[in-house]
Design an enzyme around this catalytic site. Structure first.
Site: not given
Length: 496
Positions: A195, A237, A428
């Site tokens: 990520d 994220h 996600s």
């Protein structure tokens, strides 16, 4: 809901192509056959790859047989064609190369004289940034989830910042998959978070982060173990994803699905928000060789939302990523990936209007030979998203025979930068729930293979029938919205 009887290799009731491959024995070999065989539509010939302009620095993958000798020959062909070898992976027969020659693809094949080089493809449509380019663009650490990163916008993730208290009481997602009453997992299990980096100073993440085995892959796919290479720079994220997987049970903030397992930060998102093939390749190979048991992949590989096998560039890059995923699987790594946030039927592909996303998108027809990677690659658990009511999240991709399981992905509370917490929505956010459950399964079945863990997570999932929606096809046991159903963390820790 079908339960595995005595063996963790209990088959799923609706095998996808990769589970069928496992049943035939040899995931890697069968996957290679699938990739090489049923890729391009028989009625159309592969188009010629568009030449790059001379003088523009472009990135390529050069695929050879997976052994050191053949890889060295491929490296020599790169150099003889005037290119530069950036990174080699003899384990999978992939060389990452740069060149400013518009004829580089043809030149590499010509100088190899039919030996060593199996395929060559550009990994992006934009020029490679030089160190001077990178220095000219200031990097900013995202401070608030109110401002989404370019990566989150591209992935279709929505975000909102929230006050830090109360926290556990807001984790409806953990209750829905029974993680709140499941065991915590084993310290011997490690999840690799591919990520945008993990904030190693966050009090809910620091206890479970393995800094020693963390890595950055965004320097053209070359692994960099320095802390600066794997911490967040422009996106939180990865930090949010990590909290869902394994936020510590320490009396602070939230609790993850598997709060006792370890995590490594494997940074594959660059400062512009892109995940190019060479970054993902680096990440999967690193996971294979550094003790990772599970990977989470909440992204699609750029710049193509769907990588088509009748395009020489896309086919070569897709094959290189497939090899990396297969190599990680052969080394004991099981992977979960987000299905995508375009409300798209992955079982009936027709058009793509968003690619390439690193230059100028142009509408194009697509078909079954075009795949969202890594989520549609063999051996990867494809995860759809549902909301608090258990309905399909409005944004979630779907597809009969494509979706494996569903997990919570709407307004999920998890960790963000600077010790904070925020809500994000997207597949996600669903995928890390499944990665956490896979980590629990690995904890309770330490000798299970990746294929067996995939079969288990699907067999233990709680059935979810189709709503009254004509797009949802299938049965209560398996359908295109929810796959085999909602993942079950409690079953994963009870050794079933």
């Amino acid at each position: 809901m079908v339960r595995p009887a005595e063996s963790p290799s209990w088959p799923s009731r609706r095998p996808r192509r990769h589970l069928a491959a496992a049943a035939l024995g040899g995931l890697g070999l069968v996957a290679a056959a699938l990739t090489a065989g049923a890729v391009a539509p028989a009625a159309s010939a592969a188009p010629a790859a568009a030449p790059a302009a001379d003088g523009v620095l472009m990135s390529y993958v050069v695929n050879s047989k997976a052994n050191p000798g053949q890889t060295r020959l491929a490296e020599r062909a790169v150099r003889d064609a005037g290119g530069t070898v950036v990174q080699s992976w003899p384990e999978i027969g992939v060389v990452v190369a740069h060149s400013t020659s518009g004829s580089f693809r043809d030149d590499v094949v010509d100088v190899a004289k039919g030996h060593a080089v199996q395929s060559v493809g550009a990994t992006r449509t934009a020029a490679v940034k030089t160190p001077a380019d990178a220095a000219a663009q200031p990097r900013s650490l995202a401070r608030s989830t109110e401002t989404r990163s370019a990566f989150e916008i591209r992935q279709g993730v929505s975000a909102t910042e929230v006050a830090p208290d109360p926290l556990e009481a807001q984790q409806w997602d953990m209750t829905q998959i029974k993680a709140d009453v499941a065991s915590d997992g084993s310290r011997d299990v490690t999840v690799g978070v591919l990520d945008s980096g993990i904030d190693d100073t966050h009090p809910d993440l620091a206890p479970n982060l393995d800094a020693k085995n963390s890595v950055g892959c965004t320097a053209n796919g070359v692994p960099d173990t320095s802390r600066a290479a794997w911490i967040p720079t422009t996106s939180d994220h990865g930090t949010h994803v990590a909290g869902t997987i394994a936020a510590a049970k320490n009396g602070v903030g939230i609790v993850g699905v598997a709060p006792n397992v370890r995590m490594t930060s494997i940074k594959v998102v660059d400062d512009d928000g892109f995940i190019y093939p060479e970054y993902a390749i680096c990440g999967f190979v690193w996971a294979a060789e550094h003790g990772v048991d599970v990977t989470n992949n909440s992204y699609y590989v750029d710049p193509w939302m769907f990588w088509c096998s009748n395009d020489p560039d896309q086919a070569a890059a897709k094959e290189a990523v497939r090899r990396a995923v297969s190599y990680s699987e052969r080394n004991g790594v099981v992977s979960a990936a987000a299905a995508g946030n375009s409300n798209y039927d992955l079982a009936n592909k027709t058009t793509d209007t968003t690619s390439p996303n690193d230059t100028t998108p142009a509408p194009r027809p697509i078909d079954a030979g075009c795949e969202d990677i890594p989520t549609e690659l063999p051996g990867v658990v494809t995860v759809a998203s549902n909301d608090q009511a258990g309905a399909k999240s409005s944004f979630s991709n779907y597809g009969d025979g494509v979706i494996d399981v569903t997990a919570p992905g709407s307004r999920i509370l998890s960790t963000v930068l600077n010790g904070g917490y925020g809500l994000k929505s997207g597949t996600s956010m669903a995928s890390p729930h499944v990665a956490g459950v896979l980590a629990l399964l690995k904890s309770s079945h330490p000798n299970a293979s990746p294929a067996e863990l995939v079969a288990l997570v699907r067999a233990q999932a709680d059935d979810k029938p189709c709503p009254s929606d004509v797009r949802c096809t299938g049965t209560a046991a398996y359908n295109g919205f929810f796959g085999d159903g909602l993942v079950d963390a409690l079953d994963a820790t009870q050794g079933r």
